[in-house]
Every structure is written in C-alpha cells, then in structure tokens.
Design a protein around this motif. Sequence first.
Motif, PDB file in Angstrom:
ATOM      1  N   SER A  51       0.814  -1.218   0.000  1.00 45.28           N
ATOM      2  CA  SER A  51       0.000   0.000   0.000  1.00 45.28           C
ATOM      3  C   SER A  51       0.845   1.264   0.000  1.00 45.28           C
ATOM      4  O   SER A  51       0.304   2.372  -0.117  1.00 45.28           O
ATOM      5  CB  SER A  51      -0.942   0.013   1.217  1.00 45.28           C
ATOM      6  N   THR A  52       2.172   1.131   0.140  1.00 43.55           N
ATOM      7  CA  THR A  52       3.037   2.315   0.026  1.00 43.55           C
ATOM      8  C   THR A  52       3.323   2.664  -1.431  1.00 43.55           C
ATOM      9  O   THR A  52       3.975   3.680  -1.701  1.00 43.55           O
ATOM     10  CB  THR A  52       4.374   2.087   0.768  1.00 43.55           C
ATOM     11  N   VAL A  53       2.837   1.857  -2.355  1.00 46.31           N
ATOM     12  CA  VAL A  53       3.032   2.130  -3.782  1.00 46.31           C
ATOM     13  C   VAL A  53       2.549   3.536  -4.176  1.00 46.31           C
ATOM     14  O   VAL A  53       3.226   4.218  -4.957  1.00 46.31           O
ATOM     15  CB  VAL A  53       2.330   1.051  -4.643  1.00 46.31           C
ATOM     16  N   PRO A  54       1.382   4.015  -3.688  1.00 46.25           N
ATOM     17  CA  PRO A  54       0.932   5.358  -4.100  1.00 46.25           C
ATOM     18  C   PRO A  54       1.932   6.459  -3.789  1.00 46.25           C
ATOM     19  O   PRO A  54       2.047   7.424  -4.554  1.00 46.25           O
ATOM     20  CB  PRO A  54      -0.361   5.559  -3.294  1.00 46.25           C
ATOM     21  N   VAL A  55       2.651   6.340  -2.686  1.00 51.70           N
ATOM     22  CA  VAL A  55       3.619   7.376  -2.322  1.00 51.70           C
ATOM     23  C   VAL A  55       4.755   7.408  -3.338  1.00 51.70           C
ATOM     24  O   VAL A  55       5.107   8.466  -3.879  1.00 51.70           O
ATOM     25  CB  VAL A  55       4.176   7.135  -0.906  1.00 51.70           C
ATOM     26  N   LEU A  56       5.324   6.234  -3.604  1.00 48.66           N
ATOM     27  CA  LEU A  56       6.427   6.171  -4.564  1.00 48.66           C
ATOM     28  C   LEU A  56       5.942   6.541  -5.964  1.00 48.66           C
ATOM     29  O   LEU A  56       6.644   7.239  -6.707  1.00 48.66           O
ATOM     30  CB  LEU A  56       7.036   4.761  -4.569  1.00 48.66           C
ATOM     31  N   THR A  57       4.743   6.113  -6.317  1.00 50.83           N
ATOM     32  CA  THR A  57       4.188   6.456  -7.629  1.00 50.83           C
ATOM     33  C   THR A  57       4.018   7.973  -7.775  1.00 50.83           C
ATOM     34  O   THR A  57       4.323   8.542  -8.829  1.00 50.83           O
ATOM     35  CB  THR A  57       2.826   5.767  -7.839  1.00 50.83           C
ATOM     36  N   ALA A  58       3.540   8.621  -6.716  1.00 46.08           N
ATOM     37  CA  ALA A  58       3.357  10.074  -6.754  1.00 46.08           C
ATOM     38  C   ALA A  58       4.686  10.800  -6.945  1.00 46.08           C
ATOM     39  O   ALA A  58       4.787  11.759  -7.723  1.00 46.08           O
ATOM     40  CB  ALA A  58       2.677  10.545  -5.468  1.00 46.08           C
ATOM     41  N   GLU A  72      -2.953   8.819   5.445  1.00 47.89           N
ATOM     42  CA  GLU A  72      -3.085   7.423   5.040  1.00 47.89           C
ATOM     43  C   GLU A  72      -1.893   6.594   5.513  1.00 47.89           C
ATOM     44  O   GLU A  72      -2.039   5.451   5.964  1.00 47.89           O
ATOM     45  CB  GLU A  72      -3.230   7.336   3.522  1.00 47.89           C
ATOM     46  N   LEU A  73      -0.695   7.185   5.437  1.00 47.30           N
ATOM     47  CA  LEU A  73       0.496   6.482   5.926  1.00 47.30           C
ATOM     48  C   LEU A  73       0.440   6.283   7.431  1.00 47.30           C
ATOM     49  O   LEU A  73       0.891   5.254   7.952  1.00 47.30           O
ATOM     50  CB  LEU A  73       1.753   7.267   5.545  1.00 47.30           C
ATOM     51  N   ILE A  74      -0.124   7.263   8.146  1.00 48.47           N
ATOM     52  CA  ILE A  74      -0.304   7.105   9.595  1.00 48.47           C
ATOM     53  C   ILE A  74      -1.246   5.939   9.863  1.00 48.47           C
ATOM     54  O   ILE A  74      -1.014   5.123  10.770  1.00 48.47           O
ATOM     55  CB  ILE A  74      -0.853   8.406  10.218  1.00 48.47           C
ATOM     56  N   GLY A  75      -2.311   5.847   9.072  1.00 54.37           N
ATOM     57  CA  GLY A  75      -3.229   4.728   9.206  1.00 54.37           C
ATOM     58  C   GLY A  75      -2.545   3.407   8.953  1.00 54.37           C
ATOM     59  O   GLY A  75      -2.769   2.423   9.665  1.00 54.37           O
ATOM     60  N   VAL A  76      -1.676   3.373   7.939  1.00 57.25           N
ATOM     61  CA  VAL A  76      -0.905   2.156   7.651  1.00 57.25           C
ATOM     62  C   VAL A  76       0.004   1.815   8.825  1.00 57.25           C
ATOM     63  O   VAL A  76       0.134   0.656   9.218  1.00 57.25           O
ATOM     64  CB  VAL A  76      -0.075   2.335   6.362  1.00 57.25           C
ATOM     65  N   ILE A 109      -8.564   5.428   9.861  1.00 55.99           N
ATOM     66  CA  ILE A 109      -7.669   6.550   9.539  1.00 55.99           C
ATOM     67  C   ILE A 109      -7.365   6.575   8.042  1.00 55.99           C
ATOM     68  O   ILE A 109      -7.366   7.633   7.405  1.00 55.99           O
ATOM     69  CB  ILE A 109      -6.361   6.449  10.355  1.00 55.99           C
ATOM     70  N   ILE A 110      -7.112   5.396   7.481  1.00 49.56           N
ATOM     71  CA  ILE A 110      -6.820   5.298   6.045  1.00 49.56           C
ATOM     72  C   ILE A 110      -8.000   5.790   5.221  1.00 49.56           C
ATOM     73  O   ILE A 110      -7.841   6.550   4.258  1.00 49.56           O
ATOM     74  CB  ILE A 110      -6.471   3.848   5.667  1.00 49.56           C
TER      75      ILE A 110
END
Length: 299
Positions: A101-108, A130-134, A274-275
């Motif tokens: 689920s960290t893919v969106p961060v790297l993709t951005a 969202e990362l805090i939720g993760v 949170i997510i």
Amino acid sequence: MRFKTSFHMDAMITILFWSLAYVLTRLALQYFTPFSLGFLRYFIASCTLLAVALITKMKLPQKQDLPCFILAGALGFFLYMIAFNQGQRTVTAATGSIVISTVPVLTAFLAQIFYQERLHYIQWLAIVIELIGVAVLTLMDGVLSINTGLFWLFLAVLFLSLYNLLQRKLTKKYTALQTSAYSIFFGTILLALFAPSSIKEASHAPGIQWVYLAVLGICSSAVAYAFWSKAFSKAEQTSQVSNYMFVTPFLTSLLGFLIAGELPERSSLVGGAIIIAGFFLFIFGEKLYGAIQDQKDAA
C-alpha cells in the motif's frame, strides 16, 4: 463529478480483486512454490484475455511500442510477481497488503519526476494521514512481520510503481484492454521460464487449489488489471488512481478473516478508519478547499 463514468468505479473494482489476491495467494502458497504460482496465475489470465482479444478482434500494438509493453510485462508481472510471492511466503496477508500500500507514495514521487504531475498540499496531507493509518495498522498490535519477506515486498513496491507509470503512458495511445492484455501476455512469456515445474505441481494439485488459481488468474489478474488500466486512461493524474491502493490493507484484513480465518486485530479497525479518512480527504479535499476559498472571496 459523475461517479459511474469516472475512474473511481474502475479503481474500486481493481482494489477489491487485489485485496482478495493477498488472501488467496497465502492459501495457494501452501501448495505451490512462488514461481509456479506466478506463472500459473498469469497463464490463466493470458488465456482469458486471449479469448477476449480474439472475440473483439483486438488490434496488435505498433512495433515502436513493443519495448514499452515488454518492459511493462517484466515490471508488472515477471519481476513483481516473483518478489510479491516470495515476500508473501513469510508474512501475513495483512502485512503484505500494508507494504504494497506504500506504492501510491512512490508512484506520486515518480510521477512528479517523469510526468511533472503536481499534487495539492491537501493531497499530500491526505497521503500522510493514510500512511499514519498504515503505521497504526502495522504497529498497534504487532501485525508487521519483520523478516526477509519485507525486502522482497519493497522490491515489489518499486516494480509496481514503475509499472503504474508505464500504464499511464500506454493508455494515452491504446485502450485499457489492449494495454493490460499485451502487458500480461509479455509478462506470462517471461514467467514461462517456470513452466516445467509449474506443470508438475499443477498436475497433482487438489481441487481447491485450482479454484484459487482460477480466481487469481481471471478476477485478480485479467479483470483487475483491465480495470486498473481503464482507471489510468480516465484519471487526470497517476496518483489519483494509485491512491486507491491505500485501501487494500483494510479490505485484506476483512477478507482474510472471512476467507482464511485470520482474525482482524483492533489495529485493523483503527488503522482502517484513519486510512479511509485520508482517502476521502485525497479525493474531495482540494474541491472542498476551493469551495471554502470561493466563499471567502465572495464575502
């Protein structure tokens, strides 16, 4: 925004099937090796898409675009599937979905570098939430499994992020079905390296394992990737689609409980909430901010 004609429905269908894939992969790996599972899953997906291609008389890609399709197949299916399946051998379904689920961060970040796509600061705030939720989902009840599987999963994150960028590029020229089909075809050709051992394992597989393979190949691969490409073709920015991947940990936890009996922890509910909050802020936050500013200017 017309929800039914936007990219949201396509992305939601994909994420549902991908969340299911985390659970079924864990179950399938009780019998198949990671390499055999990767080949069999996408062989079934390729057969499904080949039938669709023949029925719809799908046009072949242009020669100059073949390297992009081959690279997409290598990143999104050959390398990603090996890394993903290797990682899933030693972590829970929830942990696997959390890392991916960290893919969106790297993709951005990559979209900013390669495509000059810029996110509003509210969207970056949403990503942080969202990362805090993760993190809560990961650490609150000790869900995270610290082992070599994480190394493989983070490699999978890199491969999938690069694949997302390629899909964004290819869907500018080809239909979503063409983009996903030819990427999967080339990925399957590369995965055919593991065909001999796969055939041997499949010949003795119990019936339930064939059910897992069928769902993984048809629903979580052929159908899911077609809708994923379709979402990229409709969205204005790459990150608008990839952001949906933040929802996978929560959905995977629920499906893991329903299908595999993996009891959801309290962290799944708290982190999931949170997510979801960050997810809706990402989608609607900029428009809400704009509406508030317009009211202030009017006053």
